[in-house]
Design a protein around this motif. Sequence first.
Motif, PDB file in Angstrom:
ATOM      1  N   LYS A 142      54.430 -32.760   6.415  1.00  0.00           N
ATOM      2  CA  LYS A 142      54.234 -32.271   7.784  1.00  0.00           C
ATOM      3  C   LYS A 142      52.742 -32.178   8.116  1.00  0.00           C
ATOM      4  CE  LYS A 142      55.536 -30.171  11.658  1.00  0.00           C
ATOM      5  NZ  LYS A 142      56.276 -30.804  12.722  1.00  0.00           N
ATOM      6  N   LEU A 143      51.932 -31.702   7.179  1.00  0.00           N
ATOM      7  CA  LEU A 143      50.492 -31.627   7.423  1.00  0.00           C
ATOM      8  C   LEU A 143      49.913 -33.030   7.599  1.00  0.00           C
ATOM      9  CD1 LEU A 143      48.032 -29.763   7.724  1.00  0.00           C
ATOM     10  CD2 LEU A 143      47.678 -30.008   5.252  1.00  0.00           C
ATOM     11  N   SER A 144      50.381 -33.984   6.826  1.00  0.00           N
ATOM     12  CA  SER A 144      49.917 -35.376   6.957  1.00  0.00           C
ATOM     13  C   SER A 144      50.277 -35.946   8.330  1.00  0.00           C
ATOM     14  CB  SER A 144      50.527 -36.253   5.856  1.00  0.00           C
ATOM     15  OG  SER A 144      50.046 -35.860   4.595  1.00  0.00           O
ATOM     16  N   LYS A 145      51.473 -35.641   8.821  1.00  0.00           N
ATOM     17  CA  LYS A 145      51.876 -36.117  10.153  1.00  0.00           C
ATOM     18  C   LYS A 145      50.990 -35.523  11.238  1.00  0.00           C
ATOM     19  CE  LYS A 145      56.663 -37.059   9.014  1.00  0.00           C
ATOM     20  NZ  LYS A 145      58.026 -36.554   9.007  1.00  0.00           N
ATOM     21  N   ILE A 146      50.683 -34.246  11.109  1.00  0.00           N
ATOM     22  CA  ILE A 146      49.791 -33.596  12.081  1.00  0.00           C
ATOM     23  C   ILE A 146      48.410 -34.250  12.027  1.00  0.00           C
ATOM     24  CG2 ILE A 146      48.554 -31.437  12.594  1.00  0.00           C
ATOM     25  CD1 ILE A 146      51.164 -29.977  11.681  1.00  0.00           C
ATOM     26  N   ALA A 147      47.907 -34.462  10.816  1.00  0.00           N
ATOM     27  CA  ALA A 147      46.579 -35.075  10.653  1.00  0.00           C
ATOM     28  C   ALA A 147      46.545 -36.470  11.261  1.00  0.00           C
ATOM     29  CB  ALA A 147      46.218 -35.129   9.170  1.00  0.00           C
ATOM     30  N   LYS A 148      47.585 -37.236  11.053  1.00  0.00           N
ATOM     31  CA  LYS A 148      47.644 -38.594  11.614  1.00  0.00           C
ATOM     32  C   LYS A 148      47.658 -38.531  13.143  1.00  0.00           C
ATOM     33  CE  LYS A 148      49.801 -42.984  10.850  1.00  0.00           C
ATOM     34  NZ  LYS A 148      50.502 -43.770   9.879  1.00  0.00           N
ATOM     35  N   LYS A 149      48.438 -37.616  13.689  1.00  0.00           N
ATOM     36  CA  LYS A 149      48.512 -37.438  15.140  1.00  0.00           C
ATOM     37  C   LYS A 149      47.151 -37.019  15.710  1.00  0.00           C
ATOM     38  CE  LYS A 149      51.922 -35.643  18.305  1.00  0.00           C
ATOM     39  NZ  LYS A 149      53.093 -34.796  18.450  1.00  0.00           N
ATOM     40  N   GLN A 150      46.361 -36.292  14.900  1.00  0.00           N
ATOM     41  CA  GLN A 150      45.035 -35.851  15.334  1.00  0.00           C
ATOM     42  C   GLN A 150      43.951 -36.896  15.006  1.00  0.00           C
ATOM     43  OE1 GLN A 150      44.645 -31.994  13.403  1.00  0.00           O
ATOM     44  NE2 GLN A 150      45.803 -30.977  15.009  1.00  0.00           N
ATOM     45  N   ASN A 151      44.389 -38.087  14.621  1.00  0.00           N
ATOM     46  CA  ASN A 151      43.493 -39.225  14.336  1.00  0.00           C
ATOM     47  C   ASN A 151      42.572 -39.011  13.142  1.00  0.00           C
ATOM     48  OD1 ASN A 151      44.467 -40.896  16.476  1.00  0.00           O
ATOM     49  ND2 ASN A 151      43.342 -39.563  17.891  1.00  0.00           N
ATOM     50  N   ARG A 152      43.036 -38.280  12.148  1.00  0.00           N
ATOM     51  CA  ARG A 152      42.274 -38.145  10.904  1.00  0.00           C
ATOM     52  C   ARG A 152      42.482 -39.410  10.070  1.00  0.00           C
ATOM     53  NH1 ARG A 152      40.138 -34.095  13.561  1.00  0.00           N
ATOM     54  NH2 ARG A 152      41.448 -32.264  13.699  1.00  0.00           N
ATOM     55  N   LYS A 153      41.500 -39.746   9.238  1.00  0.00           N
ATOM     56  CA  LYS A 153      41.569 -40.939   8.384  1.00  0.00           C
ATOM     57  C   LYS A 153      42.384 -40.695   7.120  1.00  0.00           C
ATOM     58  CE  LYS A 153      37.133 -43.084   9.429  1.00  0.00           C
ATOM     59  NZ  LYS A 153      35.846 -43.488   8.840  1.00  0.00           N
ATOM     60  N   ALA A 154      42.283 -39.452   6.594  1.00  0.00           N
ATOM     61  CA  ALA A 154      42.902 -39.167   5.302  1.00  0.00           C
ATOM     62  C   ALA A 154      43.077 -37.660   5.130  1.00  0.00           C
ATOM     63  CB  ALA A 154      42.026 -39.714   4.175  1.00  0.00           C
ATOM     64  N   VAL A 155      43.894 -37.315   4.139  1.00  0.00           N
ATOM     65  CA  VAL A 155      44.047 -35.925   3.706  1.00  0.00           C
ATOM     66  C   VAL A 155      43.324 -35.822   2.371  1.00  0.00           C
ATOM     67  CG1 VAL A 155      45.651 -34.098   3.041  1.00  0.00           C
ATOM     68  CG2 VAL A 155      46.282 -35.715   4.854  1.00  0.00           C
ATOM     69  N   THR A 156      42.501 -34.786   2.219  1.00  0.00           N
ATOM     70  CA  THR A 156      41.690 -34.636   1.018  1.00  0.00           C
ATOM     71  C   THR A 156      41.880 -33.245   0.412  1.00  0.00           C
ATOM     72  OG1 THR A 156      39.427 -34.832   0.147  1.00  0.00           O
ATOM     73  CG2 THR A 156      39.640 -33.947   2.362  1.00  0.00           C
ATOM     74  N   LEU A 157      41.847 -33.187  -0.914  1.00  0.00           N
ATOM     75  CA  LEU A 157      42.001 -31.917  -1.611  1.00  0.00           C
ATOM     76  C   LEU A 157      41.324 -32.004  -2.973  1.00  0.00           C
ATOM     77  CD1 LEU A 157      44.423 -32.297  -3.982  1.00  0.00           C
ATOM     78  CD2 LEU A 157      45.800 -32.431  -1.929  1.00  0.00           C
ATOM     79  N   THR A 158      41.196 -30.877  -3.627  1.00  0.00           N
ATOM     80  CA  THR A 158      40.731 -30.863  -5.015  1.00  0.00           C
ATOM     81  C   THR A 158      41.830 -30.241  -5.857  1.00  0.00           C
ATOM     82  OG1 THR A 158      39.657 -28.709  -4.818  1.00  0.00           O
ATOM     83  CG2 THR A 158      38.296 -30.644  -4.381  1.00  0.00           C
ATOM     84  N   CYS A 159      41.943 -30.721  -7.091  1.00  0.00           N
ATOM     85  CA  CYS A 159      42.944 -30.140  -7.981  1.00  0.00           C
ATOM     86  C   CYS A 159      42.525 -30.301  -9.435  1.00  0.00           C
ATOM     87  CB  CYS A 159      44.324 -30.746  -7.743  1.00  0.00           C
ATOM     88  SG  CYS A 159      44.560 -32.392  -8.378  1.00  0.00           S
ATOM     89  N   LEU A 160      43.219 -29.583 -10.271  1.00  0.00           N
ATOM     90  CA  LEU A 160      43.004 -29.660 -11.712  1.00  0.00           C
ATOM     91  C   LEU A 160      43.858 -30.790 -12.288  1.00  0.00           C
ATOM     92  CD1 LEU A 160      43.082 -25.832 -12.448  1.00  0.00           C
ATOM     93  CD2 LEU A 160      41.071 -27.296 -12.255  1.00  0.00           C
ATOM     94  N   PRO A 161      43.471 -31.332 -13.437  1.00  0.00           N
ATOM     95  CA  PRO A 161      44.212 -32.451 -14.029  1.00  0.00           C
ATOM     96  C   PRO A 161      45.716 -32.206 -14.195  1.00  0.00           C
ATOM     97  CG  PRO A 161      42.124 -32.188 -15.154  1.00  0.00           C
ATOM     98  CD  PRO A 161      42.259 -31.019 -14.204  1.00  0.00           C
ATOM     99  N   LYS A 162      46.124 -30.972 -14.426  1.00  0.00           N
ATOM    100  CA  LYS A 162      47.550 -30.688 -14.622  1.00  0.00           C
ATOM    101  C   LYS A 162      48.383 -31.007 -13.378  1.00  0.00           C
ATOM    102  CE  LYS A 162      47.135 -25.766 -13.457  1.00  0.00           C
ATOM    103  NZ  LYS A 162      47.196 -24.403 -13.969  1.00  0.00           N
ATOM    104  N   LEU A 163      47.725 -31.166 -12.207  1.00  0.00           N
ATOM    105  CA  LEU A 163      48.440 -31.460 -10.965  1.00  0.00           C
ATOM    106  C   LEU A 163      48.341 -32.917 -10.516  1.00  0.00           C
ATOM    107  CD1 LEU A 163      47.472 -28.202  -9.047  1.00  0.00           C
ATOM    108  CD2 LEU A 163      49.690 -28.763 -10.055  1.00  0.00           C
TER     109      LEU A 163
END
Length: 165
Positions: free
Chosen positions: A110-131
């Motif tokens: 759902k967040l990705s769909k909102i971001a696409k609708k808002q003309n964002r290029k990508a979704v970005t995050l940070t995570c630890l290797p276990k994820l």
Amino acid sequence: MNLIIRSVTMNDLDSVVSIESDTFEMSQEMTQKDMIGRIENYPDTFLVAEIDHQVVGHVFGPAFNKRYIEDEIYFKNHLNHKDDQYQTVLSLAVSPEFRKQGIATKLLDKLSKIAKKQNRKAVTLTCLPKLFSFYEKRGFVNEGKTSDDIPDPDNVSSFNMVKEL
């Protein structure tokens, strides 16, 4: 299971604080201050998952104009700007009793769909290797170690994960 994904409201504050502080082992007082600012500043990209009128998970993050998250956005809330190119994910959390039911995936979708609708290029995050596996299965690509590292008690580095839209 009747799952609803919707934008957060201040009425969700106590539930969000409880889930966030339990998931990330933070004090509820500190978490509450952070959440109030986040709800006020980017309610369109702060989503909750609700089952039978109970908030069971959330995902949030502001839009940002850099490909990778920098520490400053964890500590300074700012409004989403229409020209920001990236949607960040600062947190994705689900109550333990509701995990492994696809709720986190639905929140990310759902967040990705909102971001696409808002003309964002990508979704970005940070995570630890276990994820890594969790995010890779959902279309994110590991783009290497972060320059701003999330403090981890085990001294494990965090990594940039990006999903093109």
